[in-house]
Design a protein around this motif. Structure first.
Motif, PDB file in Angstrom:
ATOM      1  N   TYR A  44       0.851  -1.189   0.000  1.00  0.00           N
ATOM      2  CA  TYR A  44       0.000   0.000   0.000  1.00  0.00           C
ATOM      3  C   TYR A  44       0.886   1.239   0.000  1.00  0.00           C
ATOM      4  CZ  TYR A  44      -3.423   3.470   1.536  1.00  0.00           C
ATOM      5  OH  TYR A  44      -4.226   4.577   1.624  1.00  0.00           O
ATOM      6  N   GLU A  45       0.546   2.194  -0.887  1.00  0.00           N
ATOM      7  CA  GLU A  45       1.285   3.446  -0.928  1.00  0.00           C
ATOM      8  C   GLU A  45       0.328   4.574  -1.264  1.00  0.00           C
ATOM      9  OE1 GLU A  45       5.488   4.573  -2.798  1.00  0.00           O
ATOM     10  OE2 GLU A  45       3.927   4.482  -4.337  1.00  0.00           O
ATOM     11  N   GLU A  46       0.437   5.665  -0.535  1.00  0.00           N
ATOM     12  CA  GLU A  46      -0.397   6.837  -0.772  1.00  0.00           C
ATOM     13  C   GLU A  46       0.500   8.060  -0.861  1.00  0.00           C
ATOM     14  OE1 GLU A  46      -3.778   9.342   1.693  1.00  0.00           O
ATOM     15  OE2 GLU A  46      -3.824   7.140   1.789  1.00  0.00           O
ATOM     16  N   THR A  47       0.373   8.832  -1.943  1.00  0.00           N
ATOM     17  CA  THR A  47       1.158  10.042  -2.112  1.00  0.00           C
ATOM     18  C   THR A  47       0.212  11.223  -2.324  1.00  0.00           C
ATOM     19  OG1 THR A  47       1.385   9.622  -4.489  1.00  0.00           O
ATOM     20  CG2 THR A  47       3.158   8.855  -3.067  1.00  0.00           C
ATOM     21  N   SER A  48       0.582  12.384  -1.780  1.00  0.00           N
ATOM     22  CA  SER A  48      -0.290  13.546  -1.855  1.00  0.00           C
ATOM     23  C   SER A  48      -0.373  14.117  -3.261  1.00  0.00           C
ATOM     24  CB  SER A  48       0.183  14.622  -0.882  1.00  0.00           C
ATOM     25  OG  SER A  48       1.512  15.019  -1.184  1.00  0.00           O
ATOM     26  N   PHE A  49       0.678  13.924  -4.061  1.00  0.00           N
ATOM     27  CA  PHE A  49       0.667  14.431  -5.443  1.00  0.00           C
ATOM     28  C   PHE A  49       1.718  13.662  -6.239  1.00  0.00           C
ATOM     29  CE2 PHE A  49       1.697  17.195  -8.993  1.00  0.00           C
ATOM     30  CZ  PHE A  49       0.449  17.658  -9.385  1.00  0.00           C
ATOM     31  N   ASP A  50       1.284  13.118  -7.366  1.00  0.00           N
ATOM     32  CA  ASP A  50       2.217  12.358  -8.193  1.00  0.00           C
ATOM     33  C   ASP A  50       1.719  12.348  -9.633  1.00  0.00           C
ATOM     34  OD1 ASP A  50       4.412  10.852  -8.872  1.00  0.00           O
ATOM     35  OD2 ASP A  50       4.073   9.312  -7.340  1.00  0.00           O
ATOM     36  N   LEU A  51       2.611  11.982 -10.531  1.00  0.00           N
ATOM     37  CA  LEU A  51       2.287  11.846 -11.948  1.00  0.00           C
ATOM     38  C   LEU A  51       2.130  10.372 -12.270  1.00  0.00           C
ATOM     39  CD1 LEU A  51       2.106  12.956 -14.899  1.00  0.00           C
ATOM     40  CD2 LEU A  51       4.593  12.708 -14.995  1.00  0.00           C
ATOM     41  N   TYR A  52       1.102  10.035 -13.043  1.00  0.00           N
ATOM     42  CA  TYR A  52       0.837   8.634 -13.375  1.00  0.00           C
ATOM     43  C   TYR A  52       0.432   8.545 -14.836  1.00  0.00           C
ATOM     44  CZ  TYR A  52      -1.134   3.910 -12.937  1.00  0.00           C
ATOM     45  OH  TYR A  52      -1.398   2.575 -13.084  1.00  0.00           O
ATOM     46  N   THR A 173      -4.665   1.185  -8.899  1.00  0.00           N
ATOM     47  CA  THR A 173      -4.127   2.527  -8.706  1.00  0.00           C
ATOM     48  C   THR A 173      -5.245   3.531  -8.932  1.00  0.00           C
ATOM     49  OG1 THR A 173      -1.956   1.819  -9.499  1.00  0.00           O
ATOM     50  CG2 THR A 173      -2.373   4.186  -9.428  1.00  0.00           C
ATOM     51  N   VAL A 174      -5.387   4.473  -8.013  1.00  0.00           N
ATOM     52  CA  VAL A 174      -6.413   5.510  -8.107  1.00  0.00           C
ATOM     53  C   VAL A 174      -5.727   6.869  -8.030  1.00  0.00           C
ATOM     54  CG1 VAL A 174      -8.551   6.444  -7.154  1.00  0.00           C
ATOM     55  CG2 VAL A 174      -8.050   3.992  -6.926  1.00  0.00           C
ATOM     56  N   VAL A 175      -6.006   7.728  -9.011  1.00  0.00           N
ATOM     57  CA  VAL A 175      -5.497   9.090  -8.994  1.00  0.00           C
ATOM     58  C   VAL A 175      -6.690  10.032  -8.888  1.00  0.00           C
ATOM     59  CG1 VAL A 175      -4.120  10.837 -10.186  1.00  0.00           C
ATOM     60  CG2 VAL A 175      -3.531   8.419 -10.420  1.00  0.00           C
ATOM     61  N   GLU A 176      -6.676  10.880  -7.872  1.00  0.00           N
ATOM     62  CA  GLU A 176      -7.768  11.811  -7.632  1.00  0.00           C
ATOM     63  C   GLU A 176      -7.402  13.178  -8.207  1.00  0.00           C
ATOM     64  OE1 GLU A 176      -8.531  11.854  -3.465  1.00  0.00           O
ATOM     65  OE2 GLU A 176      -8.686   9.658  -3.308  1.00  0.00           O
ATOM     66  N   VAL A 177      -8.248  13.683  -9.089  1.00  0.00           N
ATOM     67  CA  VAL A 177      -7.981  14.939  -9.790  1.00  0.00           C
ATOM     68  C   VAL A 177      -9.165  15.866  -9.591  1.00  0.00           C
ATOM     69  CG1 VAL A 177      -7.484  16.008 -12.025  1.00  0.00           C
ATOM     70  CG2 VAL A 177      -6.614  13.714 -11.520  1.00  0.00           C
ATOM     71  N   LYS A 178      -8.921  17.106  -9.203  1.00  0.00           N
ATOM     72  CA  LYS A 178      -9.991  18.066  -9.072  1.00  0.00           C
ATOM     73  C   LYS A 178     -10.520  18.417 -10.452  1.00  0.00           C
ATOM     74  CE  LYS A 178     -11.257  22.398  -6.797  1.00  0.00           C
ATOM     75  NZ  LYS A 178     -10.786  23.545  -5.989  1.00  0.00           N
ATOM     76  N   GLU A 179     -11.825  18.290 -10.640  1.00  0.00           N
ATOM     77  CA  GLU A 179     -12.427  18.575 -11.936  1.00  0.00           C
ATOM     78  C   GLU A 179     -12.315  20.065 -12.269  1.00  0.00           C
ATOM     79  OE1 GLU A 179     -14.954  15.006 -13.071  1.00  0.00           O
ATOM     80  OE2 GLU A 179     -13.131  16.026 -13.705  1.00  0.00           O
TER      81      GLU A 179
END
Length: 310
Positions: A44-52, A173-179
């Motif tokens: 498990y890994e969680e990062t506050s901001f990353d490029l994927y 993998t889940v990337v959360e992006v503000k719309e």
């Protein structure tokens, strides 16, 4: 073989703990993506901001036909489960069906070499060295990339099931992006047309690779109709734009069809005379931002209304 069950966007659903290994300390499921029965979290890994980088097209043996870069808060989870609990195909089909049944946009999906393309696994591992699944899991594999929205956030999700050496697992993998927020009204349309002779509309959206207008788009289309109704002496170009994903010829054709769809909607839904509008498509040739990131591509996929003054 027991049929795997997946509950998407579920809350308060218990998961059997029997026949499961203990989850990695400090790990957890993503709150919007439920695990499969008998799965346990190995990494498990969680990062506050990353490029994927998301795969959106099959490999040709040396590279992927298309990819999509997104950036935001990222959660990467690698699950393992007993081989008797299911198969790569069952993991793939359960998540694919769950995403489709809950309104997600499927960006790409494939299973095994026949659909994913030659050396898919090898190219993917070279591109993303952070993948946690062991290399030998590539004996059998599948891939899903999807996107859905909730409460003003966009969620890009990839699911990568694999099997090898009598072990099975899947990486999510889940990337959360503000719309992108839209703040447009008739006054903003008036101002843009008076000062610039055009307005860019980012809220007119289409099904992927299609000229079918999404229902949420009609609020902005109605604003253009209101402007044209208020100014019966004005004529406009309706101009479609795309990003640079795919071939030039495909994007030119797609942008023209999308512009025509908007023109047709203005006529059929709001009574704007067809003679006052000219549909045109310029594909990727007039970008507003770099196409190297999803945020830029999103700005480039737009419709512009341009004054056609004599």
């Amino acid at each position: 073989m027991k049929k795997l069950l997946i509950f998407f966007l579920s809350i308060l659903l218990s998961i059997p703990t029997w026949a499961q290994r203990a989850d990695k300390e400090g790990s957890k499921d993503h709150p919007l993506i439920q695990r499969l029965k008998q799965s346990s979290i190995f990494f498990y890994e969680e990062t506050s901001f990353d490029l994927y980088t998301i795969i959106t097209g099959a490999s040709d043996g040396s590279q992927f036909s298309s990819t999509l870069d997104v950036e935001g808060k990222m959660v990467r989870i690698f699950y393992t489960l007993p081989t008797e609990a299911g198969s790569v195909y069952e993991i793939f089909s359960n998540y694919l069906n769950a995403f489709q049944n809950n309104g997600a946009e499927i960006l790409f999906s494939c299973k095994n070499t026949s659909e994913c393309g030659r050396y898919f696994w090898d190219i993917l591992r070279d591109m993303d060295p952070k993948i946690q699944m062991p290399a030998y899991y590539g004996e059998e594999l599948a891939y899903i990339a999807a996107k859905f929205s909730k409460d003003g956030m966009g969620y890009y999700v990839t699911v990568l099931p694999g099997y090898g050496l009598s072990e099975i697992g899947y990486e999510i993998t889940v990337v959360e992006v503000k719309e992108m927020e839209q703040q447009i009204n008739l006054g903003a349309v008036e101002k843009a047309m008076n000062e610039n002779g055009k307005i860019s509309l980012y809220g007119i959206l289409f099904d992927i690779g299609s000229d079918v207008i999404q229902e949420s788009s009609f609020a902005e289309i109605e604003l253009i109709a209101q402007y044209l109704q208020k100014h019966p002496d004005k004529n406009v170009y309706v101009v479609g734009h795309t990003d640079n994903t795919g071939s030039y010829e495909t994007n030119i054709g797609l942008s023209k069809r999308r512009a025509q769809s908007v023109k047709d909607a203005l006529k059929s839904k709001f009574g704007i005379a067809s003679s006052r509008m000219t549909a045109a498509g310029v594909g990727p040739v007039a970008p507003e931002a770099l196409n190297t990131m999803e945020a830029g591509r999103k700005k480039n996929r737009r419709v512009e209304i341009v004054l056609n003054e004599f």
